[in-house]
Design an enzyme around this catalytic site. Sequence first.
Site, short mmCIF file in Angstrom:
data_model
loop_
_atom_site.label_atom_id
_atom_site.label_comp_id
_atom_site.label_asym_id
_atom_site.label_seq_id
_atom_site.Cartn_x
_atom_site.Cartn_y
_atom_site.Cartn_z
CE1 TYR A 182 -4.16 -1.66 0.80
CE2 TYR A 182 -2.73 -3.27 1.74
CZ TYR A 182 -4.07 -2.80 1.13
OH TYR A 182 -5.14 -4.00 1.43
CD GLU A 183 -1.09 6.10 -2.59
OE1 GLU A 183 -0.30 6.03 -3.71
OE2 GLU A 183 -2.24 6.52 -2.35
CB SER A 184 -0.09 4.00 3.74
OG SER A 184 -0.10 2.65 3.87
#
Lengths: 237, 237, 276, 276
Positions: free
Chosen positions: A56-58
């Site tokens: 996830y880009e988080s």
Amino acid sequence: MTANGETAEYSGGELQTIVAARTLIGKRSCFIGVGRPSTAALLARMVHNPKLVLVYESGTIGAKPYRVPLSIGDGELAETADLVVSVPEMFNYWIGPGQVQVAFLGAAQVDPQANLNSTVIGDYRHPKTRLPGAGGAPEIATGCEEVVVIAPHSTRTFVPRLDFKTTRGERTTTVITDLGVLTPIEGELTLTAIHPGVTVEQAREHTGWDLRVADNVQVSAAPTAEELTALRELVSR
Amino acid sequence: MTANGETAEYSGGELQTIVAARTLIGKRSCFIGVGRPSTAALLARMVHNPKLVLVYESGTIGAKPYRVPLSIGDGELAETADLVVSVPEMFNYWIGPGQVQVAFLGAAQVDPQANLNSTVIGDYRHPKTRLPGAGGAPEIATGCEEVVVIAPHSTRTFVPRLDFKTTRGERTTTVITDLGVLTPIEGELTLTAIHPGVTVEQAREHTGWDLRVADNVQVSAAPTAEELTALRELVSR
Amino acid sequence: MAELVTLREAIAQTVHDGDSVALEGFTHLIPFAAGHELLRQGRRELELIRMTPDLLYDQMIGVGSARRLVFSYGGNPGVGSLHRFRDAVENGWPRAIEVEEHSHAGMANRYVAGASKLPFMVMRGYTGTDLAAHTNVRPIACPFTGEELTAVPALRPDVSIVHAQEADHEGNVQLWGIPGVQKEAVLAASRSVVTVERIVERIVPRAGGVVIPGWVIDFVAEAPGGSQPSYALGITQRDNDFYREWDAISRDRDRFRAWMEERGLWSGAGLTEVAS
Amino acid sequence: MAELVTLREAIAQTVHDGDSVALEGFTHLIPFAAGHELLRQGRRELELIRMTPDLLYDQMIGVGSARRLVFSYGGNPGVGSLHRFRDAVENGWPRAIEVEEHSHAGMANRYVAGASKLPFMVMRGYTGTDLAAHTNVRPIACPFTGEELTAVPALRPDVSIVHAQEADHEGNVQLWGIPGVQKEAVLAASRSVVTVERIVERIVPRAGGVVIPGWVIDFVAEAPGGSQPSYALGITQRDNDFYREWDAISRDRDRFRAWMEERGLWSGAGLTEVAS
């Protein structure tokens, strides 16, 4: 509809998720946002590919959420990840260099070259609808080896010309809609599969340009009982 | 020699270390390598400035070593640090932007503008002596607010022209030798203090150029009993 | 996905004569066992890359396995010179080596560029020093402010080798303590080997832990004590005495050779005739 | 060295009308309490900077405190639109705002440049999209390979504000969980405020912990629950229901205004007349 000898009713959205999950068979890692892509990737881990690495880009790499996360920053993602990195590291060391194999992306508009718009509908300076904007999509779409786009099949989404080109389409291998599957052939999205019960004509009607159709259009395999059960169990968590 | 009413013998090296430690009074943070700079900074934390933040280029920020470390990578540095960062982060986020206030540097050659050579003696392609090279010095010397150079006072070290300019001298505020203290005045290192028992003539003799001397040369304060006791206790650990 | 193999196999599968090889480790976690295995397998004509060559590269240069050294600080930290490195540069013994040197900041950013698969990184440095003229950097102007900065080219070793405290059975690696540029070195390389102190059932993330997932590593090999006389924080101690002893061993060509021969580290370099 | 003060004092001392302010937090640790304090103090004409504006900036834009927004993703993650942001851009309500938008990679690298005190960073991106023509980036050629890349200008907020789990009495801060760009935002800013869930006697480094030393922070203020409805991993939970509810609250100008007024967050913006 029959699947594995059983009769099971399912929605177009369910099939879309199930078909998306299948694209992750044999893949090493997948970059996902929230919503249907996240559901599809979790389903793939349940049914097809338990070793699939979810990114996830988080900054959570190797997250193993039990529930479909509402946001890409849900606590469960960080708690179950193999490693958690800063946003600069995520884009500079992991996305940009192509360490993540497949990306699932969505968009408000898709053009015949699979370019995506998630910025505005209408004029940029005086938009009719202001969309959220680029987020991670542009660099994800050029960094990952393969891009799978998941979008609702409608003439609002599949447009001949984007109002704004947010994200380049050249690495897109598959576009999965609730009606079928489009694949770029000679650089143009072409209908290569329809979902069970859908007609080619329906797909063409719901596309904003004169949609090319492959010589032998496949019919997507109906959900197996295992897929459907797993999906429903997953979304009910 | 007398210090605080006591007679104490001390070496030129000890005084050099003690004078270097005094430059850290009131300072927030100091970048140090191994050897005498490390000893001086640890001494400063013991005697003058217990809150002084020690930064080693190995990535340890806020290290609190009990013993003088042999290498900049000794385990005790990582174990006692406030934070430990990668080498890229050290140079890009901490050294380059000037987050660290003072730097202690050494060198094989120092010129009148306080430029430093730690690369080669002789010709670069066919050196007489191959020295270790730049290490972190060039960017430390341009990143930190103030640079303090610690070097032995000899004509081999203090040369009119460097064989190789490794590190720029413009941020150097103080050069501390075993004979005295040089400070740049109008861009040229000038003798501003001599250690007790040293003559101006001795300092000039041990400098490889015609050393300028300040109008009123100070005499470094002799080590106090506290400084000397602390230093000896420190090196005996 | 990393394969768990013996150190011997890991080196045999990844390092070839003439390769550029980065055995990284910034004073901590230096992969001595892997470097020695490489010598035992007789690899030669290597381009050795490392910020701080340290004793391991002194040994590798001393037996003649390197044609080229890319580095930023070639000293025995806290002790003095690397005598084999000096002998090679000053006297061409046992062979001449080419050197390309940078500052630490330059090397670190070169690894960052490599890990990012960018051709270069931008930094402030080199300008106004003699380094700029003697190494591979270029000026670059800021397109917004006009300021002139320095571009350093990406490092992309054929092989990167690092040492870490632990790996699990899938080759996921965790190291802690001083992290150096190990992560960057692994990500920048075409092939990678990680040696570890121990294989664990499960990686439990810890304070200061750097986790490198197995799917960006080619081979993981167990090598307990594999960074000695350097150390693996929490498991082994840095052998500071040996760092001091090395000064005397390495000062003398014959003593050095005897020391290496005793450990089976000499013949492999293939320079017996040249050097004797 | 960070001063430990009340949130009120921290904001009063750092944020002035017209400042560029980055309240960062990537879905996690969003500094809601600080943002609300800023509204209570009536700050206006702000340039708001943030990768993911989220509900907090929707509120700040909705009361008219922002003249400009610099961002990369302006949505309610997993829910949909930020209706106040849309209303400002589409209809100029309660005032028009200027926008400068980037990709996440672009914003992240802009913070990296700021933290590094470099005027720009280099990346691959923007080329071939319409973003390039509508924002502040420039092409830059690699001086080694000739490849054309993109330069993004440094972000240097007047003030950066972030939330963390804990600080000690000297203002050293530790956060863990998703770290976002918080460290970069603090290092890039001229002035900085960190709000924390709790003050502890001593920071004990933990797995995934990011420590920011007190000497690079200006003010630390205790604000328990200060990131709600976002969360502080291990201490508070993300209030996903509120993120969903916000959709309905924010769709309607009057309902939004009532919600803000109830909490003392409306009058401060000084736009009562304009907006009513």
